[in-house]
Scaffold this motif. Structure first.
Motif, PDB file in Angstrom:
ATOM      1  N   MET A 154       0.843  -1.192   0.000  1.00  0.00           N
ATOM      2  CA  MET A 154       0.000   0.000   0.000  1.00  0.00           C
ATOM      3  C   MET A 154       0.884   1.249   0.000  1.00  0.00           C
ATOM      4  O   MET A 154       1.806   1.355   0.794  1.00  0.00           O
ATOM      5  N   LEU A 155       0.577   2.163  -0.906  1.00  0.00           N
ATOM      6  CA  LEU A 155       1.266   3.449  -0.961  1.00  0.00           C
ATOM      7  C   LEU A 155       0.295   4.526  -0.504  1.00  0.00           C
ATOM      8  O   LEU A 155      -0.825   4.616  -1.011  1.00  0.00           O
ATOM      9  N   GLY A 156       0.703   5.330   0.451  1.00  0.00           N
ATOM     10  CA  GLY A 156      -0.133   6.424   0.920  1.00  0.00           C
ATOM     11  C   GLY A 156       0.267   7.731   0.281  1.00  0.00           C
ATOM     12  O   GLY A 156       1.457   7.990   0.083  1.00  0.00           O
ATOM     13  N   LEU A 157      -0.721   8.539  -0.052  1.00  0.00           N
ATOM     14  CA  LEU A 157      -0.460   9.863  -0.611  1.00  0.00           C
ATOM     15  C   LEU A 157      -1.179  10.915   0.217  1.00  0.00           C
ATOM     16  O   LEU A 157      -2.394  10.833   0.414  1.00  0.00           O
ATOM     17  N   ILE A 158      -0.414  11.860   0.716  1.00  0.00           N
ATOM     18  CA  ILE A 158      -0.984  13.011   1.409  1.00  0.00           C
ATOM     19  C   ILE A 158      -0.777  14.201   0.483  1.00  0.00           C
ATOM     20  O   ILE A 158       0.342  14.648   0.262  1.00  0.00           O
ATOM     21  N   GLY A 159      -1.888  14.681  -0.084  1.00  0.00           N
ATOM     22  CA  GLY A 159      -1.827  15.658  -1.152  1.00  0.00           C
ATOM     23  C   GLY A 159      -2.083  14.956  -2.466  1.00  0.00           C
ATOM     24  O   GLY A 159      -1.327  14.047  -2.842  1.00  0.00           O
ATOM     25  N   SER A 160      -3.151  15.326  -3.126  1.00  0.00           N
ATOM     26  CA  SER A 160      -3.548  14.638  -4.358  1.00  0.00           C
ATOM     27  C   SER A 160      -3.729  15.622  -5.499  1.00  0.00           C
ATOM     28  O   SER A 160      -4.639  15.487  -6.319  1.00  0.00           O
ATOM     29  N   LEU A 170       0.764  18.110   8.554  1.00  0.00           N
ATOM     30  CA  LEU A 170       0.939  16.677   8.355  1.00  0.00           C
ATOM     31  C   LEU A 170       0.801  15.942   9.684  1.00  0.00           C
ATOM     32  O   LEU A 170       1.234  16.436  10.727  1.00  0.00           O
ATOM     33  N   PRO A 171       0.188  14.760   9.675  1.00  0.00           N
ATOM     34  CA  PRO A 171      -0.082  14.031  10.932  1.00  0.00           C
ATOM     35  C   PRO A 171       1.168  13.349  11.473  1.00  0.00           C
ATOM     36  O   PRO A 171       1.425  12.167  11.220  1.00  0.00           O
ATOM     37  N   ALA A 172       1.941  14.090  12.249  1.00  0.00           N
ATOM     38  CA  ALA A 172       3.247  13.599  12.701  1.00  0.00           C
ATOM     39  C   ALA A 172       3.128  12.294  13.475  1.00  0.00           C
ATOM     40  O   ALA A 172       3.944  11.375  13.296  1.00  0.00           O
ATOM     41  N   ASP A 173       2.129  12.181  14.352  1.00  0.00           N
ATOM     42  CA  ASP A 173       2.004  10.958  15.155  1.00  0.00           C
ATOM     43  C   ASP A 173       1.737   9.750  14.274  1.00  0.00           C
ATOM     44  O   ASP A 173       2.350   8.687  14.443  1.00  0.00           O
ATOM     45  N   ILE A 196       4.891   6.736   2.355  1.00  0.00           N
ATOM     46  CA  ILE A 196       3.936   7.815   2.122  1.00  0.00           C
ATOM     47  C   ILE A 196       4.575   8.894   1.290  1.00  0.00           C
ATOM     48  O   ILE A 196       5.715   9.312   1.557  1.00  0.00           O
ATOM     49  N   VAL A 197       3.879   9.351   0.267  1.00  0.00           N
ATOM     50  CA  VAL A 197       4.318  10.487  -0.536  1.00  0.00           C
ATOM     51  C   VAL A 197       3.615  11.731  -0.004  1.00  0.00           C
ATOM     52  O   VAL A 197       2.387  11.820  -0.043  1.00  0.00           O
ATOM     53  N   ALA A 198       4.388  12.675   0.517  1.00  0.00           N
ATOM     54  CA  ALA A 198       3.841  13.947   0.997  1.00  0.00           C
ATOM     55  C   ALA A 198       3.941  14.947  -0.144  1.00  0.00           C
ATOM     56  O   ALA A 198       4.975  15.600  -0.321  1.00  0.00           O
ATOM     57  N   ALA A 199       2.877  15.051  -0.927  1.00  0.00           N
ATOM     58  CA  ALA A 199       2.851  15.942  -2.082  1.00  0.00           C
ATOM     59  C   ALA A 199       2.098  17.204  -1.714  1.00  0.00           C
ATOM     60  O   ALA A 199       1.046  17.535  -2.277  1.00  0.00           O
ATOM     61  N   VAL A 200       2.662  17.926  -0.756  1.00  0.00           N
ATOM     62  CA  VAL A 200       2.038  19.144  -0.247  1.00  0.00           C
ATOM     63  C   VAL A 200       3.064  20.275  -0.273  1.00  0.00           C
ATOM     64  O   VAL A 200       4.270  20.025  -0.229  1.00  0.00           O
ATOM     65  N   PRO A 201       2.588  21.517  -0.347  1.00  0.00           N
ATOM     66  CA  PRO A 201       3.535  22.632  -0.297  1.00  0.00           C
ATOM     67  C   PRO A 201       4.171  22.758   1.078  1.00  0.00           C
ATOM     68  O   PRO A 201       3.656  22.255   2.086  1.00  0.00           O
TER      69      PRO A 201
END
Length: 248
Positions: free
Chosen positions: A1-7, A74-77, A62-67
């Motif tokens: 599973m790959l997670g993406l934050i920012g789509s 971002l959910p650090a925990d 997780i890919v953090a694709a956010v500015p």
């Protein structure tokens, strides 16, 4: 599973390549899973929508694709113990001026690592425009396969990033630690132009439209290594439009 934050454009491009490579993906953004229904439907049965925290919990990578300006959200925990691929570039006119970056004390990925002390941050996907990320992907061994630079402090995290890039259609070139991430920042030789060639002067909107009509140029790993070695550190955030069009 790959997670993406920012789509947005980069996040969606990564998700599309991942689904094509057989990966399950969970996409998220700051506006809620319901706003991703169309994208999830377009990507097919391997794509799912959730909150950023749900994406962080569901995946080890997780890919953090956010500015940069969204790092604090971002959910650090939930990201503790996870490998986080940072696609962001620093643009003061968008992110606000940050003294640690302007002075060269930190790179933008080091700033993210400071916010996510329990995660393993790797810089990736920040040097290529979204359309070219899709059009230049090639299977392993293809003579026209391109490479992308990565930077990070954790060898296992960089190995995970390398495996993901390989699955998505790219070789990875390790350009050093997070402190060396400046070598792939805007206005360095690695940034955007290797994959596009000569870029005409135009607005951001026209630039993005132009990239969709441009298939892009293959850039092998050897060339990426050469360009990284040739980089000279400039004042962070000096880049201006239209270079920032490739930002996440």
């Amino acid at each position: 599973m790959l997670g993406l934050i920012g789509s947005g454009m980069i996040g969606s491009a990564v998700a599309r390549l991942a689904v094509a490579a057989g990966h399950e993906v969970i996409l998220s953004n700051s506006r809620g899973p319901e706003t991703l229904a169309g994208l999830v439907a377009d990507l097919g049965g391997r794509a799912h929508a959730g909150t950023p925290a749900a994406a962080a919990r569901a995946a080890d990578l997780i890919v953090a694709a956010v500015p940069l300006s969204a790092f604090a959200h971002l959910p650090a925990d939930a990201l503790t113990g996870k490998t986080v691929l940072d696609t962001a570039n620093y643009y003061p006119e968008r992110d606000g001026s940050l003294a640690e970056l302007d002075s060269g004390e930190l790179t933008s990925s080091e700033l993210l690592q400071r916010h996510l002390p329990g995660s393993r941050v790797v810089k990736a996907f920040n040097t290529i425009t979204p359309h070219q990320l899709g059009t230049l992907a090639r299977p392993a061994g293809a003579p026209d396969r391109s490479a992308l630079p990565i930077a990070g402090d954790d060898p296992d995290a960089k190995a995970a990033a390398t495996r993901l890039l390989d699955a998505l259609g790219y070789d990875a070139v390790d350009i050093g630690a997070l402190a060396d991430g400046w070598r792939s920042e805007p206005d360095t030789p690695l940034y955007i132009r290797p994959y596009l060639g000569e870029v005409p002067a135009m607005t951001v909107e026209d630039f993005l439209a132009w990239t969709t009509r441009t298939p892009g140029l293959a850039v092998p790993a050897e060339r990426i290594a050469e360009l990284a070695a040739a980089a000279v550190r400039l004042r962070a955030g000096a880049a201006r439009l239209p270079s920032r069009a490739a930002r996440s």
